[in-house]
Design a protein around this motif. Structure first.
Motif, mmCIF file in Angstrom:
data_model
loop_
_atom_site.group_PDB
_atom_site.id
_atom_site.type_symbol
_atom_site.label_atom_id
_atom_site.label_comp_id
_atom_site.label_asym_id
_atom_site.label_seq_id
_atom_site.Cartn_x
_atom_site.Cartn_y
_atom_site.Cartn_z
ATOM 1 N N ALA A 23 0.843 -1.338 -0.005
ATOM 2 C CA ALA A 23 -0.039 -0.019 0.063
ATOM 3 C C ALA A 23 0.988 1.367 -0.063
ATOM 4 N N LYS A 24 1.933 1.181 0.772
ATOM 5 C CA LYS A 24 2.579 2.308 0.746
ATOM 6 C C LYS A 24 3.582 2.529 -0.627
ATOM 7 N N ALA A 25 3.932 1.408 -1.165
ATOM 8 C CA ALA A 25 4.718 1.482 -2.512
ATOM 9 C C ALA A 25 3.643 2.384 -3.532
ATOM 10 N N GLY A 26 2.186 1.869 -3.423
ATOM 11 C CA GLY A 26 1.087 2.409 -4.291
ATOM 12 C C GLY A 26 1.120 3.794 -4.200
ATOM 13 N N VAL A 27 1.157 4.430 -2.902
ATOM 14 C CA VAL A 27 1.112 5.920 -2.717
ATOM 15 C C VAL A 27 2.439 6.385 -3.230
ATOM 16 N N ARG A 28 3.438 5.969 -3.099
ATOM 17 C CA ARG A 28 4.870 6.385 -3.765
ATOM 18 C C ARG A 28 4.676 6.431 -4.951
ATOM 19 N N ASN A 29 4.169 5.330 -5.942
ATOM 20 C CA ASN A 29 4.171 5.314 -7.291
ATOM 21 C C ASN A 29 3.059 6.328 -7.843
ATOM 22 N N TYR A 30 2.125 6.444 -7.253
ATOM 23 C CA TYR A 30 1.155 7.256 -7.725
ATOM 24 C C TYR A 30 1.518 9.027 -7.729
ATOM 25 N N ALA A 31 2.265 9.310 -6.636
ATOM 26 C CA ALA A 31 3.137 10.314 -6.428
ATOM 27 C C ALA A 31 4.003 10.853 -7.490
ATOM 28 N N VAL A 32 4.742 9.779 -7.666
ATOM 29 C CA VAL A 32 5.733 9.946 -8.735
ATOM 30 C C VAL A 32 5.112 9.888 -10.149
ATOM 31 N N ALA A 33 4.036 9.368 -10.359
ATOM 32 C CA ALA A 33 3.522 9.389 -11.695
ATOM 33 C C ALA A 33 2.607 10.826 -11.893
ATOM 34 N N ILE A 34 2.097 11.331 -10.789
ATOM 35 C CA ILE A 34 1.783 12.743 -10.979
ATOM 36 C C ILE A 34 2.821 13.757 -11.360
ATOM 37 N N THR A 35 3.907 13.407 -10.938
ATOM 38 C CA THR A 35 4.911 14.374 -11.352
ATOM 39 C C THR A 35 5.604 14.200 -12.574
ATOM 40 N N GLU A 36 5.476 13.162 -13.390
ATOM 41 C CA GLU A 36 5.743 12.950 -14.622
ATOM 42 C C GLU A 36 4.797 13.020 -15.597
ATOM 43 N N THR A 37 3.535 13.320 -15.249
ATOM 44 C CA THR A 37 2.478 13.422 -16.350
ATOM 45 C C THR A 37 1.939 14.807 -16.604
ATOM 46 N N GLY A 38 1.994 15.148 -17.662
ATOM 47 C CA GLY A 38 1.734 16.427 -18.500
ATOM 48 C C GLY A 38 0.456 16.906 -18.517
ATOM 49 N N THR A 39 -0.529 16.004 -18.575
ATOM 50 C CA THR A 39 -2.030 16.522 -18.866
ATOM 51 C C THR A 39 -2.648 16.875 -17.683
ATOM 52 N N PRO A 40 -3.472 17.855 -17.927
ATOM 53 C CA PRO A 40 -4.184 18.047 -16.298
ATOM 54 C C PRO A 40 -5.325 17.095 -16.020
ATOM 55 N N GLU A 41 -5.709 16.431 -17.123
ATOM 56 C CA GLU A 41 -6.833 15.290 -16.979
ATOM 57 C C GLU A 41 -6.301 14.163 -16.479
ATOM 58 N N LEU A 42 -5.040 13.717 -16.741
ATOM 59 C CA LEU A 42 -4.544 12.734 -16.051
ATOM 60 C C LEU A 42 -3.899 12.994 -14.685
ATOM 61 N N LYS A 43 -3.492 14.018 -14.471
ATOM 62 C CA LYS A 43 -2.887 14.210 -13.220
ATOM 63 C C LYS A 43 -4.202 14.334 -12.340
ATOM 64 N N ALA A 44 -5.273 14.796 -12.757
ATOM 65 C CA ALA A 44 -6.490 14.831 -11.777
ATOM 66 C C ALA A 44 -6.765 13.521 -11.372
ATOM 67 N N ALA A 45 -6.846 12.404 -12.426
ATOM 68 C CA ALA A 45 -7.161 11.147 -12.355
ATOM 69 C C ALA A 45 -6.217 10.457 -11.267
ATOM 70 N N LEU A 46 -4.855 10.717 -11.736
ATOM 71 C CA LEU A 46 -3.956 10.327 -10.609
ATOM 72 C C LEU A 46 -4.063 10.668 -9.053
ATOM 73 N N ARG A 47 -4.342 11.935 -9.023
ATOM 74 C CA ARG A 47 -4.503 12.412 -7.574
ATOM 75 C C ARG A 47 -5.796 11.789 -7.060
#
Length: 95
Positions: A23-47
């Motif tokens: 579960a902790k790794a999932g939190v970390r992975n989503y946080a990294v993915a948000i920083t690597e994503t360029g589109t606002p829609e994808l960032k919102a979904a990842l958040r």
């Protein structure tokens, strides 16, 4: 405690530990993915997914604390618990 009881305790604690780590790794992975994503829609979904992952991790952690498997605010208790589980694993390996 009998060997079967020790084995049950070890498996029970080990599985909860790994669920919490995952579960902790999932939190970390989503946080990294948000920083690597360029589109606002994808960032919102990842958040949204990040918030869900944080809530899940909190539930798992609270469950472990309530059952005495995790002592995040008391290092000596956590150390004693970890040593007991480790000792049980070593004794089971000797059998």
């Amino acid at each position: 405690m009998q060997i079967n009881g020790r084995l049950h305790l070890l498996v029970k604690n080990s599985s909860k530990f790994w669920v919490n780590i995952s579960a902790k790794a999932g939190v970390r992975n989503y946080a990294v993915a948000i920083t690597e994503t360029g589109t606002p829609e994808l960032k919102a979904a990842l958040r949204e997914q990040l918030n869900t992952a944080i809530a899940t991790h909190e539930k798992i952690t609270n469950y472990m604390i309530s059952r005495g498997f995790y002592h995040p605010h008391n290092l000596s208790e956590q150390l004693q618990f970890d040593l007991t589980v480790s000792d049980t694993a070593l004794k089971l390996a000797e059998k």
